[in-house]
Every structure is written in structure tokens, then in C-alpha cells.
Design an enzyme around this catalytic site. Structure first.
Site, PDB file in Angstrom:
ATOM      1  CB  THR A  78      -0.716  -0.222   0.811  1.00  0.00           C
ATOM      2  OG1 THR A  78      -1.535  -1.276   1.341  1.00  0.00           O
ATOM      3  CG2 THR A  78      -1.765   1.525   1.363  1.00  0.00           C
ATOM      4  CE  LYS A 124      -5.678  -1.335   1.911  1.00  0.00           C
ATOM      5  NZ  LYS A 124      -4.169  -1.893   1.968  1.00  0.00           N
ATOM      6  CE  LYS A 164       1.679   1.916   4.554  1.00  0.00           C
ATOM      7  NZ  LYS A 164       2.307   1.016   3.215  1.00  0.00           N
TER       8      LYS A 164
END
Lengths: 293, 293
Positions: free
Chosen positions: B102, B177, B245
Site C-alpha cells: 500500500t 486502496k 501510514k
């Protein structure tokens, strides 16, 4: 067909979209039904099917063994129950009073105590499941009050809902409904922000749903409301103005408990902005418009 | 058993919890597997099962027809792909490069363009489904890049996932995502705030779930993470530090697009507070601790 021997007349106050379906189930099941609502014509259909019209809540109270209320705002609940001509003052000894309005938990406790002082049994029993759940008799009913009273009226509740849970003492039904609305409020931000991001980044939101709706991002709102947003359908399942009411009740109750709910506070402010933009009468999925007006 | 004639060696970089399971599926399916990861011992099990250890990404690139990366942060991705000894410089002509980390959508586009300039095929293909999905080969894989390249490597992706969707041009997998993480972020606030409210108001949270999880408040997180919160289980399915993150990447990408996502920004700040409280290595459900420390 009766609740228990000698208990067979139900009074229903508040014949809106939800109340009409709910009262209709009672009538169909064979209960004697007395109805009162602010706008008499809304009760016409039920009266045509055999319900008895009452001109006042007091008149309805005098005739009813069980009284169910499904009205608008906490102030309406307060007036109907605790006003001079209210249900607490007018109900028959031993009557059951069930408020199914989404309303204040504190008010539910006040009503319970005033009722108990007069030998009446009060329950708070708000619902979720919307107009479809009401029509199909498949509501989730979240109750607060005494177990004995809850069990006594359970046959009535089972005509209206499928997921019927006594959550605890008086006020617990309302508190549970607040949990429901709190969970929905922030999730609606997540759904709308995901779609706004999808659109801004040039993705096809429909294709994005294929990737994300069955996993950890999945939710009832993502599966049921995101497609409406994508189709540009902002018609109400659940009204923005009613959701703002509910969030206001939850925020006030949380404040009373010294609990900080920043997600809920943010959602409420975004929905308030949405109402100011003219979307109060639209469905909650219109929140998307607050992101991409 | 091969991807297509002449394409049979797969290089896999990043043998963490996810990567190990994913690479293992390729090995079991009969692909020649070369592996590299920062901490060599993490690859020992795969090597014992027949994978070939490579001391550097460059060495791995020289041996591989397809290279899959599943590393930590965008800066790791950037270094592995675009660094001097990186994959773009070192990969065999015509190789396929699939970043399943990701990571940043913008970086994915930079990698795609650098790869294309050298006759390489780059795809971004981040996943959702966590360690369990990786282990069971049931990940959701969200891809971005050229359709031809996507179809060429589809047999590999099908060994790792069940819901495999090409979302659009390079970067679209990462953008999708981000949609996933954006939807989760605000929903986690809703779940934790609902439980915090339930506790504060004296309800039994387990009983509250009975009333609310099957209706409009329902979500994967409510059904799967709320029970862990109630049990006091804050062990990681998905790490707080990794979620921070991801939210950072999404917020930056949104900012670049001029899109304001206040729910996501609030969730990120609450998770940051949670990390500051010492919960960075816990699961995302630990957000509850930010409400009732």
C-alpha cells in the site's frame, strides 16, 4: 386475540410513515386499535380498516390498555406524556405506555418514574429498520424498562419487529438507539469521503465498490447507500433532518456523561451544513453533497 | 505450470507476514521463486521449501520474469524501484513489476512511467484482507496499469486473491486502496464511539451489538472488531502504525487533488494520539483507548 386476558385495546399515537405501518400490523392481528395523530387525514386509511379515531391523546388514553407513541421530537414526547392532558395523567390504572419515538434517554427515565408513581408501566422502545422494516414487520426494537412490562407487551412488539431486545432499565432503549446512530454517523462520513476521493481521483466508483464492499471497509451503508449516491439518488430513506435530531440527542446525552465524541460532533456539523445548503428533506446519503457540492 | 511460455521465474521482495503467505502460494503452485527481504531469516522457511535466496534486489531482478514487491513504506518502494540499483534499472527486458505494497498513487505513476521508458510493465496492486486473507489466498487485489500487463499476470494474482479487479490506469490500484482505508477510518470512529457511549451509559455492549449489528449501523468492523474491543483484545490484525501510514498517504493525495476529507483528518489525528499513547504496535481496534484511556 389479545395481549393477555382483559388487555385488548391498543392506542396508537403518531400515524406517520412508520407509525401507520406499525399500527396496521396490530389491527391486522386483531387488536382493537384507537388512533390519534396531529393531522387527522393521515389516520383515515387505518380508520377505514377498523381503527377508532380519538380527538385527543386523553380520550385515547381513557380507552386503551396499551398505548404506543411514535411521534417526532422529544418535545412532542414530553408534551404527550407529561403535559396536563398527557398520558401519564390520563391513562387507565395499570396501563402500558410504550414510546417508540427516537427520543432522549433522560426524558425516557422521567416518563418511567412519573408513570411508576401512578401505577403505570412505561417502556422506551425505539426502532431501527426504516419504512421498509416497519412495513414488513421486521424492525429492530431496542427496549428499556422493567422486564415484567417488557414481557407483557412482547406479543405486540413481535407484530412489528423481528429483533426485539430488552437492553436494560428505563432509558436503555434510547441509549441503544443512540449507539446505533453514533455508529452510522461517522460511517456515513467514511462512505461519502471514499466516494468523493474515488471521483476526484478519476476512478469509477462502481468498480471501486466491487473491490472494497466485501472486505474490512464493508458496511450496510456502503452496500445500500453508496449505490444510490453513485446513481445521484438522494431521496429519503432516512431524512437528514431526523438524523440531525438524533445526533443532537446523542451529543447532549454524551455531554451529560462527560464523554467526548469528536466523530459524532464532526458528522453532526457536516449534516447541519448540509441542511443549511437545503438538503434537510433529503436522505442521509446526501451527505455526499457536503463534500462535492 | 507457468505464467505463459518462457515466463516462469517470479522474484518476491518483502517477506513479512503478508508477503510470506503470498509468496508461499506461488511456490506451491510450481513457480520458480527467488526471494529477497531485508531480514534474511524471515525468508528461511520459504528457502527450505525451495525458494532461491538473493542477496540484493538487483540480483533478484536479473533472475526474474515477474517481480512482486510487498514492502513497508513508500520510501522503501521508491528506493527498490527507482534507486540506482533498483528494479527499473536492473529488471530483464519485458519483465512485469507488481507493487502490492500500500503506497502512494503518485509514486505508482512515476514507477509506471519509468518502467515503460525501459520496456518494462509495471502494475500497482495493493491488497486488502489482512494476514488471514493472505494465508488463505483470498485477498482483494486492486490493480492499476495496462490491461495487457494485468491479464498477463492474472494467473499469479489468482493464486493470492479471489476478488481481483483492474481499477484503471497506473495508480488506480493505490487510489482504490485509499478509498478502502478512507471508508474504514471514519467507520472505526463510529464503532469505537458507539461502544464508548454504550459503556458510559451503563449498557451491556454485547447486548447492544445484538440490537444494532444487523441493521443500518452494521459493518465489518462492528461485527469483527467490536467483539475484540469488548473482550479487551487489542492485538493486531492490522497495525495502528500501518494504518497511520495509509491515512497519511490518502490525506496527501487528497490534498494534491484539492479535496477536503475532515472525517479522515480527524481519524488520523485520533490514531496519531493513540500511537503517542503507546499503541502503535496494537491493532486498529485500539482506537477505543483514545476514547476511554
Amino acid at each position: 386475540m389479545s395481549l393477555k386476558p382483559g388487555v385488548s385495546t391498543v392506542g396508537f399515537i403518531g400515524i406517520g410513515v412508520m407509525g401507520k405501518s406499525m399500527a396496521g400490523h396490530l389491527l391486522k392481528a386483531g387488536y382493537k386499535l384507537h388512533v390519534y395523530t396531529r393531522t387527522q387525514e393521515k389516520a383515515e386509511e387505518l380508520v377505514a380498516e377498523g381503527a377508532v379515531w380519538q380527538d385527543t391523546p386523553a380520550g385515547l388514553a381513557a380507552a386503551s390498555d396499551v398505548i404506543i407513541t411514535m411521534v417526532g421530537y422529544p418535545k412532542d414526547v414530553e408534551q404527550i406524556y407529561l403535559g396536563e392532558q398527557g398520558l401519564i395523567a390520563q391513562a387507565k390504572p395499570g396501563a402500558y405506555l410504550i414510546d417508540m419515538t427516537t427520543s432522549s434517554p433522560l426524558l425516557a427515565r422521567r416518563i418511567y418514574e412519573a408513570a411508576a408513581a401512578r401505577g403505570l408501566h412505561a417502556l422506551d422502545a425505539p426502532v431501527s429498520g426504516g419504512d421498509v422494516g416497519a412495513r414488513e414487520g421486521r424492525l429492530s426494537i431496542m427496549a428499556g424498562g422493567d422486564e415484567e412490562a417488557f414481557e407483557a407487551v412482547r406479543p405486540l412488539l413481535e407484530l412489528m419487529g423481528t429483533n426485539i431486545v430488552l437492553q436494560g432499565k428505563a432509558g436503555s432503549g434510547q441509549h441503544t438507539k443512540m449507539c446505533n446512530q453514533i455508529a452510522i454517523a461517522s460511517n456515513m462520513m467514511g462512505v461519502c469521503e471514499a466516494l468523493a476521493y474515488a471521483k476526484a481521483s478519476g476512478l469509477d466508483p462502481q468498480t471501486v465498490l466491487k473491490s472494497i464492499e466485501t472486505g474490512a471497509a464493508g458496511s450496510w451503508s456502503l452496500s445500500n447507500l453508496a449505490p444510490r449516491i453513485i446513481d445521484g439518488n438522494f431521496e429519503p430513506g432516512f431524512y437528514v433532518k431526523h438524523f440531525i435530531k438524533d445526533m443532537g440527542i446523542a451529543l447532549e446525552a454524551a455531554k451529560d456523561m462527560g464523554l467526548d465524541l469528536p466523530g459524532l460532533a464532526l458528522a453532526e456539523s457536516l449534516y447541519q451544513r448540509l441542511a443549511d445548503m437545503g438538503y434537510a428533506e433529503k436522505g442521509t446519503q446526501a451527505l455526499y453533497k457536503a463534500y462535492r457540492p
